[in-house]
Design a protein around this motif. Structure first.
Motif, PDB file in Angstrom:
ATOM      1  N   THR A  65       0.828  -1.218   0.000  1.00  0.00           N
ATOM      2  CA  THR A  65       0.000   0.000   0.000  1.00  0.00           C
ATOM      3  C   THR A  65       0.858   1.262   0.000  1.00  0.00           C
ATOM      4  O   THR A  65       0.338   2.372  -0.060  1.00  0.00           O
ATOM      5  N   LEU A  67       2.301   2.167   2.583  1.00  0.00           N
ATOM      6  CA  LEU A  67       2.069   2.747   3.913  1.00  0.00           C
ATOM      7  C   LEU A  67       2.436   1.770   5.020  1.00  0.00           C
ATOM      8  O   LEU A  67       1.931   1.879   6.139  1.00  0.00           O
ATOM      9  N   TRP A 108      -7.486   7.640   4.764  1.00  0.00           N
ATOM     10  CA  TRP A 108      -7.725   6.604   5.784  1.00  0.00           C
ATOM     11  C   TRP A 108      -8.364   7.157   7.049  1.00  0.00           C
ATOM     12  O   TRP A 108      -9.008   6.418   7.781  1.00  0.00           O
ATOM     13  N   PRO A 112     -11.848   4.930   5.610  1.00  0.00           N
ATOM     14  CA  PRO A 112     -10.871   3.853   5.450  1.00  0.00           C
ATOM     15  C   PRO A 112     -11.332   2.759   4.484  1.00  0.00           C
ATOM     16  O   PRO A 112     -10.485   2.145   3.814  1.00  0.00           O
ATOM     17  N   CYS A 115     -10.226   3.855   1.116  1.00  0.00           N
ATOM     18  CA  CYS A 115      -8.765   3.767   1.026  1.00  0.00           C
ATOM     19  C   CYS A 115      -8.335   2.304   0.855  1.00  0.00           C
ATOM     20  O   CYS A 115      -7.526   1.978  -0.018  1.00  0.00           O
ATOM     21  N   CYS A 116      -8.911   1.392   1.677  1.00  0.00           N
ATOM     22  CA  CYS A 116      -8.579  -0.036   1.553  1.00  0.00           C
ATOM     23  C   CYS A 116      -8.988  -0.555   0.177  1.00  0.00           C
ATOM     24  O   CYS A 116      -8.298  -1.392  -0.403  1.00  0.00           O
ATOM     25  N   ARG A 119      -6.286   0.796  -2.291  1.00  0.00           N
ATOM     26  CA  ARG A 119      -4.909   0.357  -2.077  1.00  0.00           C
ATOM     27  C   ARG A 119      -4.762  -1.163  -1.936  1.00  0.00           C
ATOM     28  O   ARG A 119      -3.678  -1.708  -2.101  1.00  0.00           O
ATOM     29  N   LYS A 120      -5.892  -1.852  -1.570  1.00  0.00           N
ATOM     30  CA  LYS A 120      -5.764  -3.298  -1.348  1.00  0.00           C
ATOM     31  C   LYS A 120      -6.733  -4.121  -2.194  1.00  0.00           C
ATOM     32  O   LYS A 120      -6.315  -5.045  -2.891  1.00  0.00           O
ATOM     33  N   CYS A 198      -1.290  -1.278   7.725  1.00  0.00           N
ATOM     34  CA  CYS A 198      -0.653  -0.020   7.352  1.00  0.00           C
ATOM     35  C   CYS A 198      -0.372   0.805   8.613  1.00  0.00           C
ATOM     36  O   CYS A 198      -1.158   0.787   9.567  1.00  0.00           O
ATOM     37  N   PRO A 200      -0.650   4.038   9.328  1.00  0.00           N
ATOM     38  CA  PRO A 200      -1.617   5.004   9.867  1.00  0.00           C
ATOM     39  C   PRO A 200      -2.836   4.361  10.532  1.00  0.00           C
ATOM     40  O   PRO A 200      -3.560   5.044  11.248  1.00  0.00           O
ATOM     41  N   CYS A 201      -3.085   3.075  10.286  1.00  0.00           N
ATOM     42  CA  CYS A 201      -4.321   2.443  10.795  1.00  0.00           C
ATOM     43  C   CYS A 201      -4.043   1.329  11.792  1.00  0.00           C
ATOM     44  O   CYS A 201      -4.934   0.522  12.065  1.00  0.00           O
ATOM     45  N   TRP A 216      -7.700  -0.023  12.611  1.00  0.00           N
ATOM     46  CA  TRP A 216      -8.750   0.993  12.347  1.00  0.00           C
ATOM     47  C   TRP A 216      -9.457   1.429  13.629  1.00  0.00           C
ATOM     48  O   TRP A 216     -10.676   1.498  13.693  1.00  0.00           O
TER      49      TRP A 216
END
Ligand code: SF4
Length: 228
Positions: A65, A67, A108, A112, A115-116, A119-120, A198, A200-201, A216
């Motif tokens: 990601t 991240l 995120w 989120p 974002c997931c 990125r995923k 990641c 940030p989460c 999260w």
């Protein structure tokens, strides 16, 4: 060849066997049409070890990601050195800069799930569309959403066979395997992070919290969307 009945038979057949038997069957059956989606958590490192012992040609990829914690990137390099291999790095078609331009910085913190997804989930979907089967390191006791996962199952979401060799393992089985074979793992696990995603989460968990409680935090979310 893999109708629902056959898949159910296989899952029952492997339920009481060793993870290595499931891995061996899966590799012999699908070979290059199967890949292991690795997140470099403790469970996944056990699978890397078993899978590469089955065949050094087994395909292993990770969804980068951009991240991850620096400790995760360091672990990837360490494992590549140990196993003399290169894991396939799969990235989103949307680089972080483009995501920020389109949705704002730190998506995120706001959505989120989106974002997931960017990125995923989207890159995973693209990758899995080229395969007949994928392997994961999920365990039933990790979350209620994983409690009914089978050793071998049909993945309705991504439309291919899903193989979960250590689905019935407890946490101590994972730790026992890593210790037995002296396999390196992410040092953050020893600092209160049982589940690492990641940066940030992902937060450390408090005593008594479930292993994914640090993912999260503050959102009603405990899966990226890769597993139903
Ligand atoms: S875990 Fe967080 S940073 Fe990573 S893709 Fe999901 S929302 Fe984005």
């Amino acid at each position: 060849m893999f109708d629902k009945e056959r898949i159910q038979e296989l899952s029952l057949e492997f339920e009481n066997g060793k993870p290595q038997d499931t891995i061996s069957w899966a590799f012999k059956t699908f070979n290059k049409d199967m890949a292991f989606a690795c997140s470099f958590g403790m469970e996944d490192i056990c699978i890397i070890d078993m899978l590469l012992k089955e065949s050094p040609d087994a395909r292993i990829f990770y969804l980068d990601t951009s991240l991850f914690f620096k400790e995760t990137y360091e672990l990837i390099r360490k494992l590549e050195d140990r196993y003399k291999t290169k894991f396939e790095c799969v990235k989103s078609d949307c680089p972080l800069e483009k995501q920020a331009q389109q949705y704002g910085d730190e998506l995120w913190k706001i959505t989120p799930d989106l974002c997931c997804n960017i990125r995923k989930v989207a890159p995973l979907k693209k990758k899995l569309s080229t395969l007949q089967a994928w392997m994961t390191g999920i365990r039933r006791e990790q979350t209620p959403t994983r409690a009914n996962a089978k050793t071998v199952e049909w993945d309705e979401k991504f439309n291919l066979v899903k193989v979960n060799p250590i689905v019935k393992w407890a946490c101590h089985d994972v730790l026992g395997y890593l210790l037995e074979y002296d396999i390196p793992y992410n040092p953050l696990h020893d600092k209160g992070y049982p589940s690492i995603g990641c940066q940030p989460c992902t937060y450390p968990v408090n005593p008594g919290e479930d292993s994914r409680a640090g993912r999260w935090r503050g959102f009603n979310k405990n899966e990226c969307g890769l597993h139903k």
